[in-house]
Scaffold this motif. Structure first.
Motif, short mmCIF file in Angstrom:
data_model
loop_
_atom_site.label_atom_id
_atom_site.label_comp_id
_atom_site.label_asym_id
_atom_site.label_seq_id
_atom_site.Cartn_x
_atom_site.Cartn_y
_atom_site.Cartn_z
N ILE A 107 0.87 -1.16 0.02
CA ILE A 107 0.13 -0.10 -0.04
C ILE A 107 0.94 1.43 0.09
CG2 ILE A 107 -1.79 1.29 1.34
CD1 ILE A 107 -2.75 -1.36 2.46
N VAL A 108 1.92 1.43 0.72
CA VAL A 108 2.81 2.40 0.81
C VAL A 108 3.98 2.38 -0.04
CG1 VAL A 108 4.50 3.57 2.46
CG2 VAL A 108 2.30 2.81 3.40
N LYS A 109 4.28 3.44 -0.87
CA LYS A 109 5.44 3.40 -1.99
C LYS A 109 6.25 4.33 -1.57
CE LYS A 109 2.92 0.48 -4.69
NZ LYS A 109 3.27 -0.99 -4.64
N MET A 110 7.70 3.80 -1.73
CA MET A 110 8.69 5.06 -1.31
C MET A 110 9.26 5.02 -2.74
SD MET A 110 10.29 4.54 2.32
CE MET A 110 9.65 3.59 3.25
N SER A 111 9.82 6.39 -3.05
CA SER A 111 10.81 6.51 -4.08
C SER A 111 12.11 5.72 -4.10
CB SER A 111 10.78 7.71 -4.73
OG SER A 111 11.55 8.55 -3.66
N ASP A 112 12.73 5.34 -5.08
CA ASP A 112 14.05 4.72 -4.86
C ASP A 112 15.21 5.65 -4.24
OD1 ASP A 112 13.23 2.45 -6.01
OD2 ASP A 112 13.66 3.26 -8.21
N ASP A 113 15.18 6.91 -4.32
CA ASP A 113 16.09 7.77 -3.82
C ASP A 113 15.46 8.24 -2.28
OD1 ASP A 113 13.97 9.43 -4.27
OD2 ASP A 113 15.21 10.83 -5.30
N PHE A 114 14.55 7.71 -1.68
CA PHE A 114 14.27 7.95 -0.37
C PHE A 114 15.31 8.37 0.51
CE2 PHE A 114 13.05 6.76 4.10
CZ PHE A 114 12.01 7.67 4.28
N ASP A 115 16.08 7.64 0.80
CA ASP A 115 17.26 7.76 1.66
C ASP A 115 18.44 8.64 1.38
OD1 ASP A 115 18.06 5.65 0.39
OD2 ASP A 115 18.60 4.44 1.93
N ALA A 116 18.42 9.09 -0.15
CA ALA A 116 19.47 9.94 -0.62
C ALA A 116 19.59 11.40 0.07
CB ALA A 116 19.25 10.26 -2.08
N PRO A 117 20.78 11.84 0.10
CA PRO A 117 20.99 13.01 0.75
C PRO A 117 20.21 14.33 0.10
CG PRO A 117 23.09 12.14 0.29
CD PRO A 117 21.89 11.33 -0.21
#
Length: 74
Positions: free
Chosen positions: A61-71
């Motif tokens: 249900i919850v989607k995060m982008s691939d660069d979620f933890d990028a600076p």
């Protein structure tokens, strides 16, 4: 303290007035349903049941982008 009034009703009538009887029980009235064979049943409120989230229940249900933890850019 709430005053309890007993309300007895036969099963046939209770079938058509269930929502009303539940509201009466929620308001503190004792509601007793009597079956044709003489057995009786009481409607009682159980209180509020709180949902407890289950670990992993939002999977898919919850989607995060691939660069979620990028600076972050300054």
């Amino acid at each position: 303290m709430l005053k309890t009034i007993m309300h007895q009703i036969n099963l046939k009538e209770a079938e058509t007035r269930l929502a009303e009887l539940i509201e009466e029980a929620a308001g503190g009235e004792e509601v007793v349903i009597i079956r044709s064979d003489g057995k009786s049943f009481k409607i009682v409120p159980l209180g509020t049941i709180e949902a407890i989230p289950k670990f992993g229940s939002a999977k898919g249900i919850v989607k995060m982008s691939d660069d979620f933890d990028a600076p972050l850019a300054k």
